[in-house]
Design a protein around this motif. Structure first.
Motif, PDB file in Angstrom:
ATOM      1  N   LEU A 121      12.551  -2.810  -2.045  1.00 59.99           N
ATOM      2  CA  LEU A 121      12.787  -1.430  -2.468  1.00 59.99           C
ATOM      3  C   LEU A 121      11.793  -0.529  -1.745  1.00 59.99           C
ATOM      4  O   LEU A 121      10.588  -0.761  -1.803  1.00 59.99           O
ATOM      5  CB  LEU A 121      12.574  -1.268  -3.980  1.00 59.99           C
ATOM      6  N   ASN A 122      12.292   0.488  -1.042  1.00 61.07           N
ATOM      7  CA  ASN A 122      11.437   1.517  -0.464  1.00 61.07           C
ATOM      8  C   ASN A 122      11.374   2.670  -1.469  1.00 61.07           C
ATOM      9  O   ASN A 122      12.327   3.456  -1.587  1.00 61.07           O
ATOM     10  CB  ASN A 122      11.990   2.009   0.871  1.00 61.07           C
ATOM     11  N   TYR A 123      10.251   2.747  -2.182  1.00 58.64           N
ATOM     12  CA  TYR A 123      10.109   3.758  -3.230  1.00 58.64           C
ATOM     13  C   TYR A 123       9.523   5.026  -2.640  1.00 58.64           C
ATOM     14  O   TYR A 123       8.444   5.025  -2.039  1.00 58.64           O
ATOM     15  CB  TYR A 123       9.218   3.222  -4.341  1.00 58.64           C
ATOM     16  N   SER A 124      10.235   6.140  -2.812  1.00 61.26           N
ATOM     17  CA  SER A 124       9.747   7.434  -2.346  1.00 61.26           C
ATOM     18  C   SER A 124       8.691   7.942  -3.326  1.00 61.26           C
ATOM     19  O   SER A 124       9.013   8.413  -4.419  1.00 61.26           O
ATOM     20  CB  SER A 124      10.908   8.434  -2.248  1.00 61.26           C
ATOM     21  N   ALA A 125       7.411   7.822  -2.919  1.00 63.94           N
ATOM     22  CA  ALA A 125       6.311   8.069  -3.843  1.00 63.94           C
ATOM     23  C   ALA A 125       6.100   9.538  -4.165  1.00 63.94           C
ATOM     24  O   ALA A 125       5.214   9.871  -4.954  1.00 63.94           O
ATOM     25  CB  ALA A 125       5.017   7.470  -3.290  1.00 63.94           C
ATOM     26  N   LYS A 135       0.842  -1.189   0.000  1.00 66.45           N
ATOM     27  CA  LYS A 135       0.000   0.000   0.000  1.00 66.45           C
ATOM     28  C   LYS A 135       0.882   1.245   0.000  1.00 66.45           C
ATOM     29  O   LYS A 135       2.075   1.175   0.314  1.00 66.45           O
ATOM     30  CB  LYS A 135      -0.911   0.002   1.219  1.00 66.45           C
ATOM     31  N   LEU A 136       0.288   2.382  -0.326  1.00 65.69           N
ATOM     32  CA  LEU A 136       0.992   3.664  -0.278  1.00 65.69           C
ATOM     33  C   LEU A 136       0.642   4.331   1.053  1.00 65.69           C
ATOM     34  O   LEU A 136      -0.526   4.626   1.314  1.00 65.69           O
ATOM     35  CB  LEU A 136       0.578   4.550  -1.455  1.00 65.69           C
ATOM     36  N   ASP A 137       1.646   4.528   1.894  1.00 63.68           N
ATOM     37  CA  ASP A 137       1.407   5.201   3.167  1.00 63.68           C
ATOM     38  C   ASP A 137       2.614   6.057   3.515  1.00 63.68           C
ATOM     39  O   ASP A 137       3.525   6.227   2.692  1.00 63.68           O
ATOM     40  CB  ASP A 137       1.087   4.189   4.276  1.00 63.68           C
ATOM     41  N   LEU A 138       2.620   6.583   4.730  1.00 60.97           N
ATOM     42  CA  LEU A 138       3.717   7.434   5.175  1.00 60.97           C
ATOM     43  C   LEU A 138       4.707   6.619   5.985  1.00 60.97           C
ATOM     44  O   LEU A 138       4.319   5.714   6.739  1.00 60.97           O
ATOM     45  CB  LEU A 138       3.187   8.598   6.027  1.00 60.97           C
ATOM     46  N   ASN A 139       5.974   6.953   5.839  1.00 58.96           N
ATOM     47  CA  ASN A 139       7.010   6.220   6.555  1.00 58.96           C
ATOM     48  C   ASN A 139       6.903   6.485   8.055  1.00 58.96           C
ATOM     49  O   ASN A 139       6.664   7.611   8.500  1.00 58.96           O
ATOM     50  CB  ASN A 139       8.391   6.640   6.048  1.00 58.96           C
ATOM     51  N   MET A 178       5.462   6.487   0.916  1.00 56.56           N
ATOM     52  CA  MET A 178       6.346   5.355   0.631  1.00 56.56           C
ATOM     53  C   MET A 178       5.539   4.170   0.096  1.00 56.56           C
ATOM     54  O   MET A 178       4.437   3.884   0.553  1.00 56.56           O
ATOM     55  CB  MET A 178       7.077   4.931   1.903  1.00 56.56           C
ATOM     56  N   ILE A 179       6.115   3.495  -0.905  1.00 56.16           N
ATOM     57  CA  ILE A 179       5.625   2.212  -1.396  1.00 56.16           C
ATOM     58  C   ILE A 179       6.780   1.225  -1.302  1.00 56.16           C
ATOM     59  O   ILE A 179       7.917   1.563  -1.648  1.00 56.16           O
ATOM     60  CB  ILE A 179       5.132   2.308  -2.850  1.00 56.16           C
ATOM     61  N   ARG A 180       6.476   0.027  -0.857  1.00 60.04           N
ATOM     62  CA  ARG A 180       7.526  -0.988  -0.711  1.00 60.04           C
ATOM     63  C   ARG A 180       7.269  -2.121  -1.692  1.00 60.04           C
ATOM     64  O   ARG A 180       6.170  -2.679  -1.720  1.00 60.04           O
ATOM     65  CB  ARG A 180       7.576  -1.496   0.724  1.00 60.04           C
ATOM     66  N   LEU A 181       8.280  -2.431  -2.464  1.00 59.76           N
ATOM     67  CA  LEU A 181       8.224  -3.545  -3.384  1.00 59.76           C
ATOM     68  C   LEU A 181       9.169  -4.624  -2.876  1.00 59.76           C
ATOM     69  O   LEU A 181      10.278  -4.317  -2.420  1.00 59.76           O
ATOM     70  CB  LEU A 181       8.644  -3.129  -4.789  1.00 59.76           C
ATOM     71  N   LYS A 227       5.850   6.547  14.944  1.00 54.85           N
ATOM     72  CA  LYS A 227       5.398   7.894  14.665  1.00 54.85           C
ATOM     73  C   LYS A 227       5.669   8.224  13.205  1.00 54.85           C
ATOM     74  O   LYS A 227       6.614   7.717  12.615  1.00 54.85           O
ATOM     75  CB  LYS A 227       6.112   8.907  15.570  1.00 54.85           C
ATOM     76  N   ILE A 228       4.811   9.069  12.656  1.00 52.05           N
ATOM     77  CA  ILE A 228       4.989   9.476  11.261  1.00 52.05           C
ATOM     78  C   ILE A 228       6.249  10.315  11.145  1.00 52.05           C
ATOM     79  O   ILE A 228       6.435  11.310  11.854  1.00 52.05           O
ATOM     80  CB  ILE A 228       3.773  10.273  10.769  1.00 52.05           C
ATOM     81  N   GLU A 229       7.145   9.893  10.259  1.00 54.74           N
ATOM     82  CA  GLU A 229       8.394  10.628  10.063  1.00 54.74           C
ATOM     83  C   GLU A 229       8.106  12.003   9.486  1.00 54.74           C
ATOM     84  O   GLU A 229       7.273  12.170   8.599  1.00 54.74           O
ATOM     85  CB  GLU A 229       9.310   9.837   9.129  1.00 54.74           C
ATOM     86  N   GLN A 230       8.802  13.010   9.984  1.00 58.35           N
ATOM     87  CA  GLN A 230       8.648  14.382   9.528  1.00 58.35           C
ATOM     88  C   GLN A 230       9.951  14.893   8.927  1.00 58.35           C
ATOM     89  O   GLN A 230      11.025  14.680   9.514  1.00 58.35           O
ATOM     90  CB  GLN A 230       8.219  15.296  10.687  1.00 58.35           C
ATOM     91  N   PRO A 231       9.957  15.594   7.808  1.00 57.31           N
ATOM     92  CA  PRO A 231       8.759  15.797   6.988  1.00 57.31           C
ATOM     93  C   PRO A 231       8.253  14.469   6.431  1.00 57.31           C
ATOM     94  O   PRO A 231       8.993  13.497   6.343  1.00 57.31           O
ATOM     95  CB  PRO A 231       9.242  16.729   5.876  1.00 57.31           C
ATOM     96  N   ILE A 232       6.975  14.454   6.071  1.00 59.42           N
ATOM     97  CA  ILE A 232       6.362  13.195   5.688  1.00 59.42           C
ATOM     98  C   ILE A 232       7.044  12.603   4.458  1.00 59.42           C
ATOM     99  O   ILE A 232       7.533  13.335   3.588  1.00 59.42           O
ATOM    100  CB  ILE A 232       4.852  13.369   5.423  1.00 59.42           C
ATOM    101  N   LYS A 233       7.070  11.268   4.420  1.00 60.23           N
ATOM    102  CA  LYS A 233       7.649  10.553   3.289  1.00 60.23           C
ATOM    103  C   LYS A 233       6.631   9.536   2.770  1.00 60.23           C
ATOM    104  O   LYS A 233       6.495   8.446   3.331  1.00 60.23           O
ATOM    105  CB  LYS A 233       8.920   9.818   3.710  1.00 60.23           C
TER     106      LYS A 233
END
Length: 544
Positions: free
Chosen positions: A199-203, A162-166, A179-182, A171-177
């Motif tokens: 792979l941690n893809y920076s969406a 899924k596409l979510d925040l790292n 992220m999609i993981r393959l 806690k949600i990393e700031q600034p928000i990232k």
């Protein structure tokens, strides 16, 4: 008596005047109403078509992005396999991954995690470049959802999260990232499962492309996850990612537009007009639509996403799309109130109507004969002109040469430099042709990258001389202008006489065959895309 006659004639005049005024006013009203309705219908169709095309383009962009991400995952997995010497020495793999990370700059992390969830290799990417994590910094990720869902996959299956925040320390990393993981399982040299490659893809990369296309919308563009939450909201970015906050779980498209969400879940794609606005939508990344290749399959862990175009009813476009016939009547009466007191205005209106009609007819005629982009004859007109020329030369049996042209590498230019640059290439080719052919010659665009030049009264040698002038123009541009691509075209010339009784299609096919033979020779050594300078983001591109 005289008074009665005067009164009678006066009444008749008033009656006739009122009658004429009513007739002309009614005719004027009907005409203006029809024009308004037609104009509104055309604009409605344009808006709806534009928004539908926009969501389709967004879908294509994201689908293509997923395909490229999966290909990158397979590449880094292959690098791991090639560098695995079964002695726990992954230095060669790390070097490959570091170079790959620096080249791509879109992957926050590249990792190899063993079957117990322990990170074996981790490459981190920051603004300063890619670095290899120290062994002391490697962590156990056995409890992460992407590990548990990917470790049980079969070989050649790719997990797409899924596409979510790292998150860091819950806690949600700031600034928000975003992220999609393959991930895909890795089987070692002995064929045993040894772990997964992730792979941690920076969406942000993908969302920026979505935002760029969304800027052309007449309304608002949303990207929703499978649960109806905003992943992207062009109108209010603060609404995105509410599903990551327990206090904001009620903030969702699903809750704001429940009827539309129900339609999306049922129909998957379509359009709907409601009291709140006009919606065009389509699902993306659906499991039954997305296919990588015959040897690999994607396992989607995020469910379907949806792209939505939304035009609120309180906007000018929204009012237009939801207007009733009564609203249109009131608008016509209001906008033309003064004209009903001036009969002469009817004549002015009719003159304007005739002018508008003439302009529209001329526009239709133009676009039926000419290619809108290049301004030269289109395919149909080109063939008609050639047929007319063929018939006119039957008696004197003068020669006609047909030159079939195909632009070399247009697809590569579109794929790697963008369609705007591809359009520039097409226009450059067209301009070069028009500047060098004679006044009585003409050129037509047969398709995307195919053109036809007709030389009246020239044999093959004479036509070839003209073609070489055109080529010299292209070469001069290649030598003097610092373009990212080379201008190149293949050609084939066929000559026939007016009385030869040959079929035009046959002649063009023969010219096409000559062009194709030349193209095969040219493409052996041709590199359309010029090499990038060191430090360019995408690096050197393949040959055409």
């Amino acid at each position: 008596m005289i008074d009665k006659i005067i009164n009678k004639e006066t009444k008749k005049t008033i009656f006739y005047t009122l009658g004429m005024f009513f007739i002309f006013s009614l005719a004027f009203f009907v005409i203006t109403l029809v024009i308004q309705i037609n104009t509104d219908m055309a604009e409605k169709d344009e808006i709806m078509t534009q928004e539908k095309q926009l969501v389709d383009v967004e879908k294509t962009i994201i689908t293509n992005k997923v395909d490229r991400l999966a290909t990158d995952l397979l590449y880094v997995t292959d690098a791991l396999e090639l560098g695995d010497n079964s002695r726990s020495d992954y230095s060669t793999v790390a070097d490959h991954w570091l170079a790959f990370s620096n080249r791509k700059i879109i992957y926050d992390q590249i990792r190899f995690i063993d079957v117990d969830g322990n990170e074996v290799i981790r490459v981190n990417y920051t603004d300063t470049g890619a670095t290899l994590a120290d062994s002391d910094d490697l962590q156990n990720r056995a409890d992460r959802y992407y590990f548990t869902e990917a470790i049980g996959l079969e070989k050649d299956q790719i997990y797409f999260s899924k596409l979510d925040l790292n998150m860091e320390n819950d806690k949600i990393e700031q600034p928000i990232k975003p992220m999609i993981r393959l991930a895909t399982p890795y089987f070692g040299p002995r064929g045993q499962l040894e772990g997964i490659v992730v792979l941690n893809y920076s969406a942000d990369d993908m969302l920026s492309q979505v935002e760029k296309i969304a800027s052309t919308s007449r309304g608002q563009i949303f990207m929703l996850n499978a649960d109806g939450y905003w992943l992207y909201n062009s109108a209010d970015t603060s609404k995105a990612w509410s599903f990551m906050d327990e206090n904001r779980l009620d903030e969702s498209f699903k809750n704001d537009f429940p009827d539309i969400w129900q339609s999306i879940e049922t129909e998957k794609n379509g359009a709907q007009i409601s009291d709140t606005g006009i919606f065009n939508y389509t699902n993306i990344l659906t499991a039954d639509e997305l296919e990588l290749d015959s040897n690999h399959s994607l396992v989607l862990g995020m469910g379907d996403w949806t792209i939505v175009s939304y035009i609120p009813t309180d906007t000018a476009e929204g009012k237009l799309l939801t207007a009733s016939l009564f609203d249109t009547v009131l608008l016509v009466l209001k906008d033309n109130l003064f004209a009903y007191f001036l009969i002469f205005a009817l004549a002015l209106f009719l003159g304007a109507l005739l002018t508008i009609n003439k302009v529209k007819n001329d526009e239709i005629k133009y676009f039926s004969e000419y290619d809108a982009m290049t301004g030269i004859f289109n395919r149909r007109t080109g063939f008609e002109k050639l047929t007319q020329l063929y018939k006119s030369t039957e008696k004197n049996k003068s020669e006609i040469s047909v030159c079939f042209i195909d632009i070399n590498g247009l697809k590569d230019v579109n794929d790697y430099l963008g369609h705007d640059v591809g359009d520039e290439l097409i226009l450059t080719i067209t301009t070069g042709i028009k500047n060098n052919i004679r006044e009585n010659d003409f050129v037509a665009r047969l398709g995307g990258d195919e053109f036809l030049i007709i030389f009246e009264g020239l044999d093959e040698d004479g036509a070839e001389v003209v073609w070489q002038r055109i080529v010299q123009d292209f070469e001069q541009i290649n030598d003097t202008e610092n373009r990212r691509y080379l201008i190149s075209a293949s050609h084939g010339i066929e000559t026939f006489s007016g009385g030869s009784n040959e079929y035009i299609d046959t002649i063009i096919n023969q010219a096409d065959e000559k062009m194709y033979r030349e193209k095969k020779i040219i493409k052996k050594d041709l590199k359309i895309i010029r090499d990038f300078k060191p430090g360019d983001e995408t690096g050197p591109l393949p040959q055409a």
